[in-house]
Design a protein around this motif. Structure first.
Motif, PDB file in Angstrom:
ATOM      1  N   SER A  56       1.833  11.510  -3.430  1.00  0.00           N
ATOM      2  CA  SER A  56       1.384  10.332  -2.668  1.00  0.00           C
ATOM      3  C   SER A  56       0.008   9.933  -3.138  1.00  0.00           C
ATOM      4  O   SER A  56      -0.813  10.775  -3.499  1.00  0.00           O
ATOM      5  N   ARG A  57      -0.274   8.639  -3.126  1.00  0.00           N
ATOM      6  CA  ARG A  57      -1.601   8.164  -3.516  1.00  0.00           C
ATOM      7  C   ARG A  57      -1.831   6.783  -2.942  1.00  0.00           C
ATOM      8  O   ARG A  57      -0.905   6.068  -2.611  1.00  0.00           O
ATOM      9  N   GLU A  58      -3.091   6.441  -2.792  1.00  0.00           N
ATOM     10  CA  GLU A  58      -3.503   5.103  -2.406  1.00  0.00           C
ATOM     11  C   GLU A  58      -4.333   4.540  -3.546  1.00  0.00           C
ATOM     12  O   GLU A  58      -5.193   5.223  -4.088  1.00  0.00           O
ATOM     13  N   LEU A  59      -4.051   3.292  -3.904  1.00  0.00           N
ATOM     14  CA  LEU A  59      -4.765   2.631  -4.995  1.00  0.00           C
ATOM     15  C   LEU A  59      -5.323   1.305  -4.494  1.00  0.00           C
ATOM     16  O   LEU A  59      -4.659   0.600  -3.732  1.00  0.00           O
ATOM     17  N   SER A  60      -6.510   0.980  -4.922  1.00  0.00           N
ATOM     18  CA  SER A  60      -7.059  -0.354  -4.700  1.00  0.00           C
ATOM     19  C   SER A  60      -6.653  -1.197  -5.895  1.00  0.00           C
ATOM     20  O   SER A  60      -6.989  -0.864  -7.033  1.00  0.00           O
ATOM     21  N   ILE A  61      -5.933  -2.253  -5.640  1.00  0.00           N
ATOM     22  CA  ILE A  61      -5.407  -3.085  -6.719  1.00  0.00           C
ATOM     23  C   ILE A  61      -6.307  -4.305  -6.902  1.00  0.00           C
ATOM     24  O   ILE A  61      -6.432  -5.125  -5.996  1.00  0.00           O
ATOM     25  N   PRO A  62      -6.939  -4.451  -8.061  1.00  0.00           N
ATOM     26  CA  PRO A  62      -7.775  -5.626  -8.304  1.00  0.00           C
ATOM     27  C   PRO A  62      -6.886  -6.862  -8.506  1.00  0.00           C
ATOM     28  O   PRO A  62      -5.973  -6.845  -9.325  1.00  0.00           O
ATOM     29  N   LEU A  63      -7.141  -7.894  -7.722  1.00  0.00           N
ATOM     30  CA  LEU A  63      -6.342  -9.113  -7.811  1.00  0.00           C
ATOM     31  C   LEU A  63      -7.155 -10.298  -8.327  1.00  0.00           C
ATOM     32  O   LEU A  63      -6.736 -11.448  -8.219  1.00  0.00           O
ATOM     33  N   ASP A  64      -8.300 -10.023  -8.930  1.00  0.00           N
ATOM     34  CA  ASP A  64      -9.164 -11.101  -9.412  1.00  0.00           C
ATOM     35  C   ASP A  64      -8.505 -11.947 -10.501  1.00  0.00           C
ATOM     36  O   ASP A  64      -8.870 -13.102 -10.696  1.00  0.00           O
ATOM     37  N   PHE A  65      -7.516 -11.428 -11.190  1.00  0.00           N
ATOM     38  CA  PHE A  65      -6.818 -12.188 -12.225  1.00  0.00           C
ATOM     39  C   PHE A  65      -6.047 -13.374 -11.638  1.00  0.00           C
ATOM     40  O   PHE A  65      -5.694 -14.300 -12.349  1.00  0.00           O
ATOM     41  N   LEU A  66      -5.804 -13.356 -10.318  1.00  0.00           N
ATOM     42  CA  LEU A  66      -5.084 -14.454  -9.677  1.00  0.00           C
ATOM     43  C   LEU A  66      -5.919 -15.728  -9.599  1.00  0.00           C
ATOM     44  O   LEU A  66      -5.377 -16.818  -9.495  1.00  0.00           O
TER      45      LEU A  66
END
Length: 80
Positions: A56-66
């Motif tokens: 199990s893991r939690e990731l912060s997903i960068p969405l700046d490309f949007l």
């Protein structure tokens, strides 16, 4: 896999909608043999997916490309 394994299952509509070709692909997170997060664009629509091993893991997903604007997400998940 076989189509029979998906008939009547939740998420089948999603599989029908996902394009087979992409205009752009970005790898957002990756650990060899551990996990990967990929974003793919077809036209103006982005599809983002993550897969992990049994850890199990939690990731912060960068969405700046949007870019700037308002975005709506439709989330599909399996497992706990």
């Amino acid at each position: 896999d076989y189509p029979e394994n998906y008939r009547g299952k939740q998420g089948l509509d999603f599989l029908r909608q996902v394009p087979a070709t992409w205009d752009e692909t970005k790898v957002l997170h990756a650990g060899v043999g551990e996990y990967v997060t990929i974003a793919r664009r077809n036209g103006n629509a982005w599809y983002l997916g993550s897969i992990t091993n049994w850890t199990s893991r939690e990731l912060s997903i960068p969405l700046d490309f949007l870019g700037k604007g308002t975005w709506t997400a439709e989330v599909y998940a399996d497992g706990g």
